[in-house]
Motif scaffolding. Structure first.
Motif, PDB file in Angstrom:
ATOM      1  N   ILE A  78      15.303 -20.839  -1.721  1.00 13.60           N
ATOM      2  CA  ILE A  78      15.394 -21.811  -0.629  1.00 13.60           C
ATOM      3  C   ILE A  78      15.587 -21.064   0.688  1.00 13.60           C
ATOM      4  N   VAL A  79      14.852 -21.476   1.701  1.00 10.51           N
ATOM      5  CA  VAL A  79      14.974 -20.851   3.026  1.00 10.51           C
ATOM      6  C   VAL A  79      16.184 -21.465   3.728  1.00 10.51           C
ATOM      7  N   ASN A  80      17.254 -20.704   3.770  1.00 10.36           N
ATOM      8  CA  ASN A  80      18.471 -21.164   4.425  1.00 10.36           C
ATOM      9  C   ASN A  80      19.221 -19.962   5.012  1.00 10.36           C
ATOM     10  N   GLU A  81      20.386 -20.220   5.563  1.00 10.91           N
ATOM     11  CA  GLU A  81      21.156 -19.153   6.221  1.00 10.91           C
ATOM     12  C   GLU A  81      21.576 -18.068   5.244  1.00 10.91           C
ATOM     13  N   GLU A  82      21.863 -18.458   4.020  1.00  9.57           N
ATOM     14  CA  GLU A  82      22.258 -17.476   3.000  1.00  9.57           C
ATOM     15  C   GLU A  82      21.124 -16.482   2.734  1.00  9.57           C
ATOM     16  N   LEU A  83      19.901 -16.984   2.702  1.00  7.96           N
ATOM     17  CA  LEU A  83      18.736 -16.119   2.483  1.00  7.96           C
ATOM     18  C   LEU A  83      18.609 -15.083   3.604  1.00  7.96           C
ATOM     19  N   PHE A  84      18.785 -15.525   4.840  1.00  3.46           N
ATOM     20  CA  PHE A  84      18.654 -14.607   5.981  1.00  3.46           C
ATOM     21  C   PHE A  84      19.824 -13.621   6.049  1.00  3.46           C
ATOM     22  N   ASN A  85      20.983 -14.028   5.583  1.00  8.33           N
ATOM     23  CA  ASN A  85      22.116 -13.103   5.518  1.00  8.33           C
ATOM     24  C   ASN A  85      21.844 -11.984   4.510  1.00  8.33           C
ATOM     25  N   LYS A  86      21.221 -12.351   3.400  1.00  2.51           N
ATOM     26  CA  LYS A  86      20.871 -11.346   2.387  1.00  2.51           C
ATOM     27  C   LYS A  86      19.788 -10.411   2.916  1.00  2.51           C
ATOM     28  N   LEU A  87      18.858 -10.956   3.687  1.00  2.00           N
ATOM     29  CA  LEU A  87      17.818 -10.125   4.302  1.00  2.00           C
ATOM     30  C   LEU A  87      18.452  -9.146   5.291  1.00  2.00           C
ATOM     31  N   LYS A  88      19.392  -9.653   6.065  1.00  2.00           N
ATOM     32  CA  LYS A  88      20.088  -8.801   7.038  1.00  2.00           C
ATOM     33  C   LYS A  88      20.787  -7.639   6.339  1.00  2.00           C
ATOM     34  N   GLU A  89      21.463  -7.936   5.255  1.00  3.63           N
ATOM     35  CA  GLU A  89      22.164  -6.898   4.501  1.00  3.63           C
ATOM     36  C   GLU A  89      21.179  -5.862   3.954  1.00  3.63           C
TER      37      GLU A  89
ATOM     38  N   LEU B  93      12.728 -13.585  14.468  1.00  3.94           N
ATOM     39  CA  LEU B  93      11.296 -13.918  14.449  1.00  3.94           C
ATOM     40  C   LEU B  93      10.945 -14.706  13.182  1.00  3.94           C
ATOM     41  N   THR B  94      11.502 -14.260  12.068  1.00  9.84           N
ATOM     42  CA  THR B  94      11.214 -14.927  10.788  1.00  9.84           C
ATOM     43  C   THR B  94      11.817 -16.329  10.751  1.00  9.84           C
ATOM     44  N   LYS B  95      13.031 -16.458  11.255  1.00  4.33           N
ATOM     45  CA  LYS B  95      13.679 -17.786  11.328  1.00  4.33           C
ATOM     46  C   LYS B  95      12.848 -18.756  12.161  1.00  4.33           C
ATOM     47  N   ASN B  96      12.443 -18.297  13.338  1.00  4.50           N
ATOM     48  CA  ASN B  96      11.652 -19.154  14.238  1.00  4.50           C
ATOM     49  C   ASN B  96      10.332 -19.564  13.597  1.00  4.50           C
ATOM     50  N   TYR B  97       9.706 -18.620  12.898  1.00  6.04           N
ATOM     51  CA  TYR B  97       8.435 -18.908  12.233  1.00  6.04           C
ATOM     52  C   TYR B  97       8.642 -19.955  11.135  1.00  6.04           C
ATOM     53  N   ALA B  98       9.723 -19.798  10.383  1.00  4.30           N
ATOM     54  CA  ALA B  98      10.016 -20.734   9.289  1.00  4.30           C
ATOM     55  C   ALA B  98      10.310 -22.132   9.825  1.00  4.30           C
ATOM     56  N   GLN B  99      11.069 -22.211  10.907  1.00  5.74           N
ATOM     57  CA  GLN B  99      11.409 -23.504  11.496  1.00  5.74           C
ATOM     58  C   GLN B  99      10.187 -24.173  12.113  1.00  5.74           C
ATOM     59  N   LYS B 100       9.404 -23.383  12.829  1.00 10.68           N
ATOM     60  CA  LYS B 100       8.212 -23.923  13.496  1.00 10.68           C
ATOM     61  C   LYS B 100       7.216 -24.473  12.495  1.00 10.68           C
ATOM     62  N   ASN B 101       7.084 -23.794  11.350  1.00 11.13           N
ATOM     63  CA  ASN B 101       6.093 -24.198  10.343  1.00 11.13           C
ATOM     64  C   ASN B 101       6.711 -24.973   9.180  1.00 11.13           C
TER      65      ASN B 101
ATOM     66  N   ILE C 293       8.837 -24.252   6.855  1.00  5.80           N
ATOM     67  CA  ILE C 293       8.718 -23.549   5.571  1.00  5.80           C
ATOM     68  C   ILE C 293      10.042 -23.619   4.818  1.00  5.80           C
ATOM     69  N   GLN C 294       9.987 -24.066   3.579  1.00  5.33           N
ATOM     70  CA  GLN C 294      11.190 -24.182   2.759  1.00  5.33           C
ATOM     71  C   GLN C 294      11.158 -23.257   1.548  1.00  5.33           C
ATOM     72  N   ASN C 295       9.969 -22.702   1.260  1.00  5.17           N
ATOM     73  CA  ASN C 295       9.801 -21.791   0.126  1.00  5.17           C
ATOM     74  C   ASN C 295       9.723 -20.357   0.647  1.00  5.17           C
ATOM     75  N   SER C 296      10.636 -19.501   0.195  1.00  7.97           N
ATOM     76  CA  SER C 296      10.714 -18.129   0.715  1.00  7.97           C
ATOM     77  C   SER C 296       9.460 -17.301   0.433  1.00  7.97           C
ATOM     78  N   CYS C 297       8.704 -17.652  -0.602  1.00 13.21           N
ATOM     79  CA  CYS C 297       7.475 -16.907  -0.932  1.00 13.21           C
ATOM     80  C   CYS C 297       6.494 -16.884   0.243  1.00 13.21           C
ATOM     81  N   LYS C 298       6.535 -17.949   1.047  1.00 10.78           N
ATOM     82  CA  LYS C 298       5.592 -18.054   2.168  1.00 10.78           C
ATOM     83  C   LYS C 298       6.004 -17.207   3.365  1.00 10.78           C
ATOM     84  N   LEU C 299       7.155 -16.530   3.265  1.00  3.56           N
ATOM     85  CA  LEU C 299       7.624 -15.713   4.380  1.00  3.56           C
ATOM     86  C   LEU C 299       7.410 -14.213   4.168  1.00  3.56           C
TER      87      LEU C 299
END
Length: 314
Positions: free
Chosen positions: A43-54, A72-80, A82-88
């Protein structure tokens, strides 16, 4: 019969395999973790981006560059929406490639004799080895090369450069009794002009235990070269050890502030787990990365290629 296009494809895949082999530890740190996050249906959420940051930080990508990729990735996901991380996954890879493409600038040898390359870096980064590999690289292009032994402080520096001179089919003047590196390089320029040598590669001292003395010495070298009939340094190349990670950012800043770096060569990429620092160097300084090097083989110096690098680690 193998045509030229086939040879180029073979060469390209050969270098990609070379990178994959040498960047295996960086790949383990970065690629496998990103794949786990973005090649599976998370799921594309804050936890996913925190793990990416780490993941990015562990791979030695600095916080500023890490935040840039994440935002950049967050903005792209929000703009489009996107809820499935595979698409990122492809988007992240594309944005990381953009960072490296900005510094994929090969060293162009101008039609000027001699073309002067001043090689700098602290002791232990593989500076002399890189000089030997560079000399051989240009020898294969049918260029005449003269090496100047400007490191007058490290014991055995001249003898080590002499070995590389023989291996690379380059010229090394007899050991100069002068202790001033700028005077040695000045004499080498004069000899190169007289003999119409294509390329002069000058070694320098790497005593970083005293920043002020070293930087003043490098500044003096640049001044002395200009006095030799207004000659200019065509390339101030900084050699960095891939294994030192974030410390390479500090080194690049110190040297760039003092003498103005025009190109970077990164050595010892084989076995390093800190290859991610290349993204930090590119994003922070935007100074061309000319070559990647590894090992002691004289042929193990390759033009930096952003796409190959990304494909090797992701």
């Amino acid at each position: 019969m193998i045509n030229k296009q086939d040879l180029n494809v073979k060469k390209k895949h050969g270098f990609l395999n070379y990178l994959k082999k040498n960047l295996i530890k960086t790949t383990k740190n970065l690629s496998q973790k990103i794949i786990n996050l973005f090649k599976r249906k998370n799921i594309v959420n804050e936890e996913l981006f925190n793990k990416l940051k780490e993941t990015l930080i562990i791979s030695d990508i600095d916080i500023h560059t890490t935040n840039k990729i994440i935002n950049l990735t967050k903005n792209y996901a929000q703009k489009n929406k996107i809820q499935n991380s595979c698409k990122l996954y492809d988007y992240i890879k594309k944005e990381m490639l953009k960072i490296l493409l900005s510094v994929e600038v090969p060293l162009i040898i101008k039609n000027k004799k001699p073309f002067i390359i001043l090689v700098i870096g602290i002791n232990g980064v593989g500076k002399t080895t890189t000089i030997g590999k560079l000399a051989y690289y240009f020898y294969k292009q049918k260029k005449s090369v003269l090496l100047a032994s400007g490191d007058t402080f490290r014991a055995g520096a001249y003898e080590q450069l002499s070995v590389w001179s023989k291996r690379s089919h380059s010229i090394l003047l007899e050991k100069n009794k002068k202790k001033d590196s700028s005077a040695i390089i000045f004499d080498a320029i004069s000899y190169s002009k007289k003999k119409k040598i294509d390329i002069l590669i000058a070694d320098t001292s790497g005593r970083l235990h005293n920043n002020i003395m070293l930087m003043e010495e490098l500044k003096k070298i640049t001044r002395v070269i200009k006095k030799n009939n207004n000659m200019v340094i065509d390339e101030v190349m900084l050699v960095l050890d891939a294994n030192i990670g974030q410390n390479s950012i500090n080194q690049l800043k110190i040297f760039h502030d003092s003498v103005g770096i025009t190109g970077v060569t990164i050595t010892k990429i084989d076995g390093t787990a800190k290859g991610g620092v290349i993204f930090s160097l590119a994003n922070k300084f935007n100074i061309p990365i000319r070559f990647l090097g590894s090992g002691e083989k004289i042929t193990n110096l390759h033009l930096f290629n952003a796409k190959n690098f990304i494909n090797a680690i992701l």
